[in-house]
Structures are given as structure tokens and as C-alpha cells.
Design an enzyme around this catalytic site. Structure first.
Site, PDB file in Angstrom:
ATOM      1  N   LYS A 167      -4.810  10.055   3.371  1.00 32.62           N
ATOM      2  CA  LYS A 167      -5.552   9.192   4.303  1.00 32.62           C
ATOM      3  C   LYS A 167      -6.584   9.974   5.106  1.00 32.62           C
ATOM      4  CE  LYS A 167      -5.315   5.634   4.519  1.00 32.62           C
ATOM      5  NZ  LYS A 167      -6.278   4.803   3.756  1.00 32.62           N
ATOM      6  N   ASP A 174      -1.974  10.763  -1.954  1.00 29.99           N
ATOM      7  CA  ASP A 174      -2.324   9.733  -2.942  1.00 29.99           C
ATOM      8  C   ASP A 174      -2.675  10.338  -4.287  1.00 29.99           C
ATOM      9  OD1 ASP A 174      -2.952   8.516  -0.169  1.00 29.99           O
ATOM     10  OD2 ASP A 174      -2.654   6.866  -1.568  1.00 29.99           O
ATOM     11  N   GLN A 188      -2.130   2.340  10.034  1.00 32.37           N
ATOM     12  CA  GLN A 188      -0.836   2.421   9.326  1.00 32.37           C
ATOM     13  C   GLN A 188       0.182   3.228  10.136  1.00 32.37           C
ATOM     14  OE1 GLN A 188      -3.818   2.950   7.913  1.00 32.37           O
ATOM     15  NE2 GLN A 188      -3.832   2.473   5.741  1.00 32.37           N
ATOM     16  N   ARG A 190      -7.327  -0.340  -6.812  1.00 27.62           N
ATOM     17  CA  ARG A 190      -7.715   0.650  -5.788  1.00 27.62           C
ATOM     18  C   ARG A 190      -7.994   1.963  -6.523  1.00 27.62           C
ATOM     19  NH1 ARG A 190      -4.168   1.111  -0.490  1.00 27.62           N
ATOM     20  NH2 ARG A 190      -6.052   2.147   0.249  1.00 27.62           N
ATOM     21  N   ARG A 238       0.867  -1.177   0.000  1.00 32.93           N
ATOM     22  CA  ARG A 238       0.000   0.000   0.000  1.00 32.93           C
ATOM     23  C   ARG A 238       0.905   1.229   0.000  1.00 32.93           C
ATOM     24  NH1 ARG A 238       2.373   1.847   3.766  1.00 32.93           N
ATOM     25  NH2 ARG A 238       0.795   3.442   3.916  1.00 32.93           N
ATOM     26  N   GLY A 239       0.266   2.416  -0.062  1.00 35.18           N
ATOM     27  CA  GLY A 239       1.065   3.632  -0.216  1.00 35.18           C
ATOM     28  C   GLY A 239       1.186   3.917  -1.710  1.00 35.18           C
ATOM     29  N   ALA A 240       0.943   5.184  -2.089  1.00 31.16           N
ATOM     30  CA  ALA A 240       0.781   5.507  -3.505  1.00 31.16           C
ATOM     31  C   ALA A 240       1.960   5.070  -4.404  1.00 31.16           C
ATOM     32  CB  ALA A 240       0.500   7.000  -3.638  1.00 31.16           C
TER      33      ALA A 240
HETATM   34  O1  MRU Z   1      -4.500   3.232   2.351  1.00 28.74           O
HETATM   35  P1  MRU Z   1      -3.008   3.406   2.252  1.00 28.74           P
HETATM   36  O2  MRU Z   1      -2.259   2.805   3.390  1.00 28.74           O
HETATM   37  O3  MRU Z   1      -2.487   2.960   0.908  1.00 28.74           O
HETATM   38  O4  MRU Z   1      -2.821   4.976   2.337  1.00 28.74           O
HETATM   39  C1  MRU Z   1      -1.532   5.506   2.279  1.00 28.74           C
HETATM   40  C2  MRU Z   1      -1.523   6.978   2.446  1.00 28.74           C
HETATM   41  O5  MRU Z   1      -2.539   7.607   2.642  1.00 28.74           O
HETATM   42  C3  MRU Z   1      -0.204   7.654   2.297  1.00 28.74           C
HETATM   43  O6  MRU Z   1      -0.160   8.801   3.080  1.00 28.74           O
HETATM   44  C4  MRU Z   1      -0.030   8.060   0.820  1.00 28.74           C
HETATM   45  O7  MRU Z   1      -0.171   6.948  -0.002  1.00 28.74           O
HETATM   46  C5  MRU Z   1       1.254   8.697   0.579  1.00 28.74           C
HETATM   47  S1  MRU Z   1       2.492   7.455   0.411  1.00 28.74           S
HETATM   48  C6  MRU Z   1       4.012   8.027   0.319  1.00 28.74           C
END
Ligand code: MRU
Length: 363
Positions: A259, A248, A207, A94, A53-55
């Protein structure tokens, strides 16, 4: 970055075995489990189920996933339709992080017009590898630019510890290495600037308490986990010097999607005159849209994530069965609440002019 002193990246591929390796983030921090992904469907599921996960990491996993898809097609002559369908399907894993489409489109473009499937496999793999190394370089550059901001605050406050609040996980686990919001923290720490991070736990999936706390601990960074509603109180009492979060999807006008709960932190920071920075690679900017609240698709996830808390020993029911629950994964912080964007191309105002100025400079 490191786990127990050993260097790790979040994802790596083996061309010969046709395999992708990930750190299964659903198991962290209680188990460090390396999982093999062997098919397109494995990689799709890993994104959808948030094992990765994470963009930026979502984008890179999707790119490798398309290489795995090509490895599964056996009919040399007409793989193109199946491949285009795989690209379309992958984009649905997603909805919110624009890096997913960014990664898919990169591979799709690299393979465009290629008729030989063996060549298409090579090009897809090379493209995913390049995207991965570019994301690492972006994270490191974000770290360098953001570190200057931390250093400035450190000097202004008489070289006392800089207290940084962050939300969710925008560290190396959300990327490949370094991170976005946490990259400046790591760079400052390496430079000898004393930092302390307030880590929002980030319900419902935690997270913050599970991933951000884990990675800060393994890098030896001072940190404290707080409940999601504590930030405003800490800000009122002078215990936060700056906020840094990830994104994201950021619109052309500088609205930032991140988030769920990020918006409330931005409001509290604004009210307390605390700088609110968003650290992101330009692969997280969606130049096709302007109004974040209206145009960014917000992921709604299963209500079980809210209904139950998941810890080392499994799940515990928190909400009575008879109460309805809703689980929006992200929210949008309007550009006016963002002090600046920290990107790999430099720091800019959260505005259309600011963002376009980043792209005007040739890199
Ligand atoms: O739902 P997630 O865990 O994928 O959400 C991640 C976030 O909201 C991060 O802040 C975002 O992806 C930035 S990642 C460098």
C-alpha cells in the site's frame, strides 16, 4: 478470527445454492454486512470495487468467481472459450496483487482439458476450496514464524510491551483468517506476550483506521490509530520496536510492493535502525520479475478517493474542485530496506538467494 466473539472467515461458498458469501469491507467498521455473490460479474465487481481486498483474499475470490462463471455457462459443448475469456477478464479486476493471477491460474490449470462442464464445475469449486484452505494454513504458519521475532524483541527489552507499527490492513480481513502482518501479532497475544500496535490510518481508503483497528479491537489487541505521517516521529522517540507490513507483490529479488506509504515507513525504520519485516505467503511472490519499481504495475484509482473522506455519515469534500489529484494505490520498497521476509516456508533475507532458498526446500 472474531467479530463480537463470533468466529468468521472473510469468504465462504455454498455449492448447492451456487453462491459466494463475503463480508462487505466497504461497509466496515460501521456496518457488518454479509453480501451474496451469485455470478462471475458479482465477484469481479466485488474485487474491483474493493468489497473484498487484500492480496490473498483477492486471489481466493477470483478462484471462486471462475466457479461462478462455469455455473453460468449453459452450452456444454463449447464452454472452454467462454471460460478462458472469463479467466482473462478476471485478471484485469485489479492490477497490482499477483495473487489475483495466481488464483485464476490455479483454477484454469485444474479445469484444463476437461470437456464435461459438470466436471469442470466440480474441479473449479474444489480448487477454490483448496486454495482457501492453503491460504489459511499459510497465514497461520506466517503467524508462528513471525511470533518468534516478536518474542525475541520482548525478551531483549526486558519483557516489556512490544510496539509494532503496521500500514494498511494485512490482517485476517485481507486474507481468509489470521492475516499476514497481523498473524504474528495474534499469535504473540495468544502466547501471553504483551503487544501494542500503531495503526497507520492509510489514506485515502483508511484500511488502517477502518479495518485494522476493527479487527484488532475484536481480538482484544492493544492498538492506537495514528495519522500516516506519524511513524517517523514515533520511531525517533523509541516508540516503535518493529514494523510489520504485508505485500501485494514481491519480486524475485525481494523488492516489496505494498500500500502507498509503505516505502516511507521503510525509509524511516532504516534511518532509526528499527527492523522492517514483510509478512507474505509465497503466493504473493512474482518470480518472473526482479526490479519492483520498474516492473510492478501500480494501480491508479479514482481521484474521488483522495478528494473526499468517507465516514460513517457519508462523504466529505476535502480538496477544492479546482485542484488536480492523483491516486497511486501502491509503492515499492527496495529489498535493501527490508530486514527479512516472513513467509509460510520460513523467514528469509529479502534477496534472490533468500527467496529461492524457500523454494529449494520441499514442502
Ligand atoms: O488496496 P488494498 O486494500 O487491497 O491493499 C491491501 C494491502 O496493501 C495489503 O497490505 C496487502 O494486500 C497485503 S494483504 C495480507
Amino acid at each position: 478470527m472474531h467479530i463480537n466473539g463470533q468466529y468468521f472467515q472473510t469468504i465462504w461458498a455454498d455449492w448447492h445454492q451456487s453462491e459466494l458469501m463475503i463480508i462487505d469491507q466497504k461497509k466496515l467498521p460501521f456496518q457488518i454486512n454479509i453480501k451474496k455473490l451469485k455470478s462471475f460479474n458479482d465477484s469481479f465487481q466485488a474485487i474491483a470495487n474493493m468489497e473484498v481486498r487484500g492480496a490473498p483474499l483477492i486471489g481466493v475470490t477470483a478462484a471462486y468467481g471462475l466457479w461462478l462463471a462455469l455455473n453460468e455457462f449453459h452450452n456444454d459443448s463449447d464452454f472452454r472459450d467462454d471460460f478462458l475469456l472469463a479467466c482473462k477478464t478476471m485478471k484485469k479486476a485489479r492490477p497490482t496483487a499477483v495473487n489475483l493471477a495466481f488464483g485464476v491460474d490455479k483454477v484454469c490449470d485444474a479445469v484444463n482439458g476437461v470437456e464435461d462442464i459438470a466436471r469442470a464445475r466440480e474441479l473449479a469449486f474444489q480448487c477454490a476450496e483448496l486454495l482457501k484452505s492453503e491460504e489459511i494454513a499459510c497465514s497461520e504458519a506466517i503467524g508462528e514464524f513471525g511470533c518468534e521475532l516478536i518474542e525475541q524483541i520482548w525478551i531483549e527489552k526486558g519483557r516489556k510491551t512490544v510496539n509494532i507499527l503496521t500500514h494498511c490492513n494485512a490482517g485476517w480481513l485481507a486474507c481468509i483468517d489470521w492475516g499476514t502482518a497481523l498473524a504474528p501479532v495474534y499469535k504473540a497475544h495468544l502466547k501471553g506476550i504483551p503487544v501494542h500496535v500503531w495503526v497507520d490510518e492509510t489514506r485515502p481508503r483508511n484500511q488502517g483506521s477502518k479495518l485494522t483497528a476493527f479487527e484488532l479491537h475484536h481480538e482484544g489487541i492493544n492498538h492506537t490509530v495514528i495519522v500516516d505521517n506519524a511513524g517517523g516521529h514515533l520511531m525517533q522517540h523509541g516508540m516503535v520496536d518493529m514494523v510489520i507490513v504485508g505485500s501485494d507483490r514481491t519480486t524475485r529479488s525481494g523488492d516489496v510492493c505494498n500500500k502507498i506509504g509503505t516505502y516511507l515507513k521503510a525509509l524511516a525504520a532504516f534511518d532509526n535502525k528499527i527492523p522492517f519485516y514483510v509478512a507474505l505467503p509465497t503466493s504473493s511472490i512474482d518470480l518472473t520479475i526482479k526490479n519492483g519499481a520498474e516492473e510492478i504495475p501500480i494501480e491508479t484509482r479514482h481521484d474521488a478517493e483522495v478528494r473526499y473522506a468517507e465516514g460513517e455519515n457519508g462523504k466529505t469534500l476535502l480538496v477544492p474542485e479546482y485542484s488536480p489529484v492523483v491516486n497511486h494505490g501502491f509503492d515499492v520498497t527496495p529489498a535493501r530496506l527490508v530486514t527479512s521476509l516472513i513467509t509460510e516456508r520460513g523467514i528469509c533475507p529479502a534477496s534472490e538467494d533468500g527467496i529461492l532458498s524457500l523454494f529449494a526446500v520441499k514442502h
